[in-house]
Scaffold this motif. Structure first.
Motif, short mmCIF file in Angstrom:
data_model
loop_
_atom_site.label_atom_id
_atom_site.label_comp_id
_atom_site.label_asym_id
_atom_site.label_seq_id
_atom_site.Cartn_x
_atom_site.Cartn_y
_atom_site.Cartn_z
N VAL A 1 44.85 34.83 28.99
CA VAL A 1 43.87 35.45 29.88
C VAL A 1 42.77 36.14 29.07
CG1 VAL A 1 43.50 37.28 31.58
CG2 VAL A 1 45.45 35.74 31.84
N GLN B 1 43.16 31.93 33.93
CA GLN B 1 42.50 32.83 34.87
C GLN B 1 43.44 33.95 35.31
OE1 GLN B 1 40.92 30.49 38.12
NE2 GLN B 1 38.91 30.46 37.16
N LEU C 1 36.76 38.82 31.71
CA LEU C 1 37.23 37.93 32.77
C LEU C 1 36.04 37.21 33.39
CD1 LEU C 1 40.03 40.00 34.54
CD2 LEU C 1 40.19 38.44 32.60
N GLY C 2 36.18 35.92 33.54
CA GLY C 2 35.09 35.12 34.10
C GLY C 2 34.25 34.43 33.05
#
Length: 521
Positions: free
Chosen positions: A306, A312, A326-327
């Motif tokens: 992650v 994800q 994140l993303g």
């Protein structure tokens, strides 16, 4: 003790010219625990494959119980009373303990032995479990039992087939201290009942604790066979590597800097939709090593995936220098001064069909100093690769060698060289010394501490608890997808204490521990 096994002047040369064994001699006595140690590429695995019938020697003699033998395959070896427990478990997770033990040799009944005799099978397995004190539920599904219990299933598989000489290949690689103690009790019980053990390991502490004699291999040859009671870890490591090896990491108190990485309430699920990370929270400052301990399969892999963009999240935040990760794509994250040494060097760490040079320059070939106008400056890139090969002791003829032809230890050095050469502000090291010999371990540990002392924040994930304790300033323990404790790595902290958290026996408020531990410098 009577000599049970002799391997005399064993040579093995592969068709490509590689000489794995160059006149190895091994003598194993009946009823002993004989440790076989050596660096990666020393020839241990090849020698055991020859013994177990998985490889044919180019020349040499094998004597078992005083008679010359040549096993044409594992079945021949098994029929003669040999058994091998491989480092990576060979179990069917959807079958029960009993079904795994008898698989391929199930008791049969009826006309022409057509029908499986479950009653006899269970009686035999119960008897084996009681005889050897290997606590197991024969009806438990293997997928639901602990790693230590799976190890016992593997041992029972070879005992069921009548093995009297048992080869254990890196048997404690993924066990907690408590599970290792239980395994050693089981091994000693086997020996007391007349069994003989060949014990292959990189862990010298275990060699000293459990073996009667030790044979050291180096560069495909036998260096020496020693009585364990007459030697020590320093002498063994010197024989393995050819020089004195620093067995303990020397490091100063951490000089803590700003927070580099912050993970807050991070959650994720697996491909079946089951939770693998459950609101994990921690912080890492520059200048410290934050170690993650835990039995493999408790969320450590998913945590790293992650953070590095390989998986994800379903909730929470991961911020690096106060910027949300994140993303972001894997490519974006790799450009952010984040180094990542993956746990599997062959699938995610390196491209095996590319050269050493191509693997090393992966992140730098587009930088200005390596370009002449719009074109890559091949001369500078080659020099860069050669310099790193020399600095990180990558043993290969030149930078044009294919990465896939390197030994595991040398391939690991290529990955580490590339990631550390980025001069990262955050270094994520996942199983950095897995399958690596003692000399390379010493080098890798020094490099990790060097980056820490330069102000890098290091996230270390390792199945080796001794490695976690040696390198880490603080230790987070994961169990069942949760961070169940964050502990200061003080002189009072023991492997046994951490092992209780790893097994889920103890649990602390990780968030509370985090606030306490982060303030300690």
């Amino acid at each position: 003790m009577a000599v049970l096994l002799e391997m005399i002047d064993i040579h093995k040369t592969y068709p490509n010219g590689t000489m794995a064994n160059r006149g190895v001699n091994l003598e194993v006595h009946e009823g002993e625990i004989h440790a076989l140690v050596g660096e990666n590429g020393a020839g241990k695995s090849t020698l055991m494959k020859i013994l177990f019938g998985l490889e044919n020697p180019t020349s040499g003699t094998i004597k078992y119980k005083g008679e010359a033998v040549r096993f044409q395959g594992p079945r021949d070896a098994i029929n003669q009373g040999l058994g091998m427990v491989h480092q990576h478990f060979m179990l069917a997770p959807s079958l029960t303990v009993s079904e795994n033990i008898v698989l391929g040799d199930e008791p049969r009944k009826g006309l022409f032995k057509v029908f499986r005799d479950r009653k006899t099978e269970l009686n035999q397995i119960h008897h084996l479990i009681e005889q050897f004190g290997l606590k197991l539920d024969p009806n438990a599904v293997v997928d639901s039992i602990s790693v230590g219990q799976k190890q016992r299933v593997e041992i029972l598989k070879v005992l069921y087939r009548g093995a009297k000489l048992i080869i254990l290949d890196e048997p404690t690689a993924v066990l907690t201290p408590q599970e290792t103690d239980e395994l050693f009790d089981s091994i000693k019980s086997l020996v007391s009942q007349g069994y003989t053990i060949i014990f292959i390991t990189h862990k010298l502490r275990e060699v000293m604790e459990i073996s009667d004699r030790i044979t050291v291999l180096k560069a495909g040859q036998t260096v020496q066979t020693l009585m364990t009671k007459d030697t020590n870890k320093e002498e063994i490591s010197r024989l393995m590597v050819g020089r004195d090896v620093l067995l303990r990491v020397e490091k100063q108190e951490p000089q803590l800097r700003d927070i580099i990485l912050e993970v807050h309430n991070l959650s994720a699920v697996n491909e079946k939709g089951l939770p693998v990370l459950k609101e994990v929270s921690f912080q890492i400052q520059g200048g410290e090593v934050f170690g993650i301990a835990g039995v493999e399969g408790n969320g450590q892999t998913e945590l790293v995936e992650v953070i590095t963009g390989l998986k994800q999240a379903t909730g929470g935040h991961v911020t690096y220098l106060k910027e949300e990760l994140l993303g972001k794509s894997i490519g974006e994250i790799r450009k952010m001064k984040i180094g990542h040494i993956p746990e599997d060097r062959q699938t995610t760490g390196a491209c095996l069909t590319s050269t050493i040079e191509e693997n090393i320059i992966l992140d730098v070939y587009g930088q200005k100093e390596f370009k002449t106008g719009p074109f890559m400056n091949r001369k500078k890139l080659k020099a860069f690769a050669r310099d790193l090969m020399e600095t990180f002791d990558v043993r290969a003829e030149n930078e044009e060698i294919m990465a896939g032809s390197l030994s595991g230890g040398n391939l690991q050095k290529v990955v580490i060289a590339r990631e550390i050469a980025k001069n990262p502000k955050l270094l994520i090291a996942s199983q950095p010394t897995r399958g690596v010999d003692i000399g390379a371990i010493e080098f890798i540990h020094k490099e990790i501490i060097k980056k820490r002392d330069e102000g890098t924040a290091v996230l270390l994930v390792s199945a080796e608890l001794s490695e976690i304790m040696s390198l880490s300033d603080r230790i987070g323990v994961m169990y069942n997808g949760e961070l169940v404790a964050v502990l200061n790595n003080t002189s009072e902290l023991t492997e046994q204490e951490i092992g209780y958290y790893m097994l889920g026996i103890k649990k602390k408020g990780a968030a509370a521990d985090e606030s306490e531990a982060i303030s300690v410098s």
